[in-house]
Design a protein around this motif. Structure first.
Motif, PDB file in Angstrom:
ATOM      1  N   THR A  84      -2.510 -11.287  20.258  1.00 63.61           N
ATOM      2  CA  THR A  84      -1.252 -11.949  20.496  1.00 63.61           C
ATOM      3  C   THR A  84      -0.030 -11.499  20.262  1.00 63.61           C
ATOM      4  OG1 THR A  84      -1.267 -12.179  17.765  1.00 63.61           O
ATOM      5  CG2 THR A  84      -2.512 -13.839  19.153  1.00 63.61           C
ATOM      6  N   ARG A  85      -0.043 -10.052  19.667  1.00 66.62           N
ATOM      7  CA  ARG A  85       1.352  -9.403  19.759  1.00 66.62           C
ATOM      8  C   ARG A  85       1.085  -8.028  19.386  1.00 66.62           C
ATOM      9  NH1 ARG A  85       2.461  -9.203  14.186  1.00 66.62           N
ATOM     10  NH2 ARG A  85       1.339 -10.687  13.064  1.00 66.62           N
ATOM     11  N   VAL A  86       1.996  -7.060  19.642  1.00 67.15           N
ATOM     12  CA  VAL A  86       1.977  -5.590  19.205  1.00 67.15           C
ATOM     13  C   VAL A  86       2.366  -5.670  17.734  1.00 67.15           C
ATOM     14  CG1 VAL A  86       2.860  -3.316  19.959  1.00 67.15           C
ATOM     15  CG2 VAL A  86       2.396  -4.968  21.595  1.00 67.15           C
ATOM     16  N   PRO A  87       1.650  -4.962  16.715  1.00 68.27           N
ATOM     17  CA  PRO A  87       2.109  -4.779  15.627  1.00 68.27           C
ATOM     18  C   PRO A  87       2.890  -3.770  15.251  1.00 68.27           C
ATOM     19  CG  PRO A  87      -0.125  -4.001  15.819  1.00 68.27           C
ATOM     20  CD  PRO A  87       0.155  -4.425  17.202  1.00 68.27           C
ATOM     21  N   LYS A  88       3.476  -4.101  14.076  1.00 72.84           N
ATOM     22  CA  LYS A  88       4.535  -2.817  13.465  1.00 72.84           C
ATOM     23  C   LYS A  88       3.639  -2.149  12.404  1.00 72.84           C
ATOM     24  CE  LYS A  88       8.334  -4.209  15.355  1.00 72.84           C
ATOM     25  NZ  LYS A  88       9.048  -3.321  16.328  1.00 72.84           N
ATOM     26  N   LEU A  89       4.134  -1.071  12.132  1.00 69.68           N
ATOM     27  CA  LEU A  89       3.190  -0.143  11.156  1.00 69.68           C
ATOM     28  C   LEU A  89       2.864  -0.887   9.838  1.00 69.68           C
ATOM     29  CD1 LEU A  89       2.315   2.683  10.203  1.00 69.68           C
ATOM     30  CD2 LEU A  89       4.577   3.056   9.336  1.00 69.68           C
ATOM     31  N   ASP A  90       3.690  -1.688   9.486  1.00 73.70           N
ATOM     32  CA  ASP A  90       3.386  -2.343   7.883  1.00 73.70           C
ATOM     33  C   ASP A  90       2.365  -3.486   8.172  1.00 73.70           C
ATOM     34  OD1 ASP A  90       5.097  -4.008   9.242  1.00 73.70           O
ATOM     35  OD2 ASP A  90       6.472  -4.099   7.429  1.00 73.70           O
ATOM     36  N   GLU A  91       1.898  -3.967   9.468  1.00 71.26           N
ATOM     37  CA  GLU A  91       1.106  -4.987   9.712  1.00 71.26           C
ATOM     38  C   GLU A  91      -0.239  -4.475   9.904  1.00 71.26           C
ATOM     39  OE1 GLU A  91       3.693  -8.176  11.996  1.00 71.26           O
ATOM     40  OE2 GLU A  91       3.279  -6.548  13.088  1.00 71.26           O
ATOM     41  N   VAL A  92      -0.441  -3.133  10.389  1.00 73.31           N
ATOM     42  CA  VAL A  92      -1.619  -2.744  10.710  1.00 73.31           C
ATOM     43  C   VAL A  92      -2.532  -2.226   9.324  1.00 73.31           C
ATOM     44  CG1 VAL A  92      -2.853  -0.514  11.659  1.00 73.31           C
ATOM     45  CG2 VAL A  92      -0.695  -1.500  12.550  1.00 73.31           C
ATOM     46  N   PRO A  93      -3.826  -2.705   9.313  1.00 67.28           N
ATOM     47  CA  PRO A  93      -4.551  -2.758   7.998  1.00 67.28           C
ATOM     48  C   PRO A  93      -5.017  -1.207   7.732  1.00 67.28           C
ATOM     49  CG  PRO A  93      -5.889  -3.840   9.510  1.00 67.28           C
ATOM     50  CD  PRO A  93      -4.412  -3.296  10.268  1.00 67.28           C
ATOM     51  N   TYR A  94      -4.341  -0.246   7.639  1.00 74.20           N
ATOM     52  CA  TYR A  94      -4.757   0.975   7.379  1.00 74.20           C
ATOM     53  C   TYR A  94      -5.411   1.373   5.801  1.00 74.20           C
ATOM     54  CZ  TYR A  94      -2.462   2.668  11.499  1.00 74.20           C
ATOM     55  OH  TYR A  94      -1.894   2.827  12.904  1.00 74.20           O
ATOM     56  N   PRO A  95      -6.370   1.762   5.595  1.00 70.48           N
ATOM     57  CA  PRO A  95      -6.834   1.944   4.153  1.00 70.48           C
ATOM     58  C   PRO A  95      -6.265   3.048   3.494  1.00 70.48           C
ATOM     59  CG  PRO A  95      -8.706   1.866   5.781  1.00 70.48           C
ATOM     60  CD  PRO A  95      -7.402   2.046   6.422  1.00 70.48           C
ATOM     61  N   VAL A  96      -5.585   3.963   4.086  1.00 68.74           N
ATOM     62  CA  VAL A  96      -4.783   4.844   3.460  1.00 68.74           C
ATOM     63  C   VAL A  96      -3.413   4.904   4.313  1.00 68.74           C
ATOM     64  CG1 VAL A  96      -6.791   6.425   3.244  1.00 68.74           C
ATOM     65  CG2 VAL A  96      -5.548   6.515   5.261  1.00 68.74           C
ATOM     66  N   THR A  97      -2.349   5.781   3.597  1.00 68.03           N
ATOM     67  CA  THR A  97      -0.794   5.667   4.119  1.00 68.03           C
ATOM     68  C   THR A  97      -1.015   6.637   5.372  1.00 68.03           C
ATOM     69  OG1 THR A  97      -0.115   5.450   1.824  1.00 68.03           O
ATOM     70  CG2 THR A  97       1.428   6.256   3.528  1.00 68.03           C
ATOM     71  N   MET A  98      -0.502   6.112   6.566  1.00 71.84           N
ATOM     72  CA  MET A  98      -0.206   6.914   7.883  1.00 71.84           C
ATOM     73  C   MET A  98       1.549   7.071   7.721  1.00 71.84           C
ATOM     74  SD  MET A  98      -3.085   7.360   9.298  1.00 71.84           S
ATOM     75  CE  MET A  98      -4.869   6.666   9.310  1.00 71.84           C
ATOM     76  N   GLU A  99       1.724   8.327   8.420  1.00 72.93           N
ATOM     77  CA  GLU A  99       3.047   8.621   8.439  1.00 72.93           C
ATOM     78  C   GLU A  99       3.375   9.012   9.838  1.00 72.93           C
ATOM     79  OE1 GLU A  99       3.510  10.876   4.209  1.00 72.93           O
ATOM     80  OE2 GLU A  99       1.887  11.485   5.457  1.00 72.93           O
ATOM     81  N   PRO A 100       3.461   8.090  10.761  1.00 72.70           N
ATOM     82  CA  PRO A 100       3.842   8.562  12.189  1.00 72.70           C
ATOM     83  C   PRO A 100       5.288   9.281  12.317  1.00 72.70           C
ATOM     84  CG  PRO A 100       4.140   6.316  11.840  1.00 72.70           C
ATOM     85  CD  PRO A 100       3.353   6.664  10.536  1.00 72.70           C
ATOM     86  N   ASN A 101       6.084   9.116  11.402  1.00 72.01           N
ATOM     87  CA  ASN A 101       7.411   9.889  11.413  1.00 72.01           C
ATOM     88  C   ASN A 101       7.167  11.236  11.306  1.00 72.01           C
ATOM     89  OD1 ASN A 101       6.494   9.126   8.685  1.00 72.01           O
ATOM     90  ND2 ASN A 101       8.555  10.180   7.999  1.00 72.01           N
TER      91      ASN A 101
END
Length: 204
Positions: free
Chosen positions: A179-196
């Protein structure tokens, strides 16, 4: 179909985190690293080390995609408007194998890729066997006739440790719509991801 448990477990232990949130991860029992020196006190990690770790963790989560493919995705993200880190996550979440995984058609990212490779997945009614295909908003992803009765898929749909995210809308148990392209905080990662940090790694 192989689930490649050893590969997942190796990555979990190397990162020291349960990256996929699976209950059988060895990190749940041993939080220290592998090998005879795994329990030694860890030395301070450099900025480069933190950036490299963030890249390895993100790349590994998406099924350990090749460096060439991952870097190409990053390059595409830099050419898009907006925040490069957010763009990178959006492009990775648009991969067909990842949508199959999010839809709970497969228990792991690796098995999702294998299901696509074997021709069990249809995009808008057309068979697609390219796991890295980027889906567009509104695309309908469905299971093939043979896949509906596969034990692997039935097992995946009963897994309690993860839910289908909002941006993948299910239509019964055999079809979903992206339905849409998600933002980082919407993706259900079990751990913290740091794309920055990944952006900093490639921007050196």
């Amino acid at each position: 179909m192989s689930k490649r448990k050893s590969a997942k477990h190796k990555l979990d232990r190397r990162m020291g985190e349960n990256i996929w949130g699976r209950p059988n991860s060895p990190v749940n029992k041993r939080s220290y690293g592998p090998g005879q020196h795994g329990q030694r006190r860890k030395s301070k990690v450099s900025d480069f080390g933190l950036q490299l770790r963030a890249k390895q963790k993100l790349k590994g989560y998406y099924g350990d995609v090749t460096e060439k493919q991952f870097k190409r995705t990053y390059s595409d993200a830099t050419r898009m408007k907006g925040d490069t880190g957010q763009n990178l996550i959006g492009l990775l979440e648009r991969r067909l194998d990842m949508i199959v995984y999010r839809a709970k058609f497969a228990p792991t990212v690796w098995s999702a890729r294998q299901i696509v490779n074997h021709g069990h997945i249809y995009v808008n009614g057309v068979k697609c066997n390219i796991p890295s295909r980027r889906c567009d908003v509104g695309d309908v992803i469905s299971l093939g006739t043979k896949a509906k009765d596969m034990a692997l898929i039935i097992e995946a749909q009963s897994l309690p440790e993860r839910d289908i995210p909002d941006y993948v809308a299910p239509d019964g148990t055999e079809k979903v719509t992206f339905t849409r392209v998600p933002k980082l905080d919407e993706v259900p990662y079990p751990v913290t991801m740091e794309p920055n940090l990944v952006v900093e790694f490639y921007s050196r």
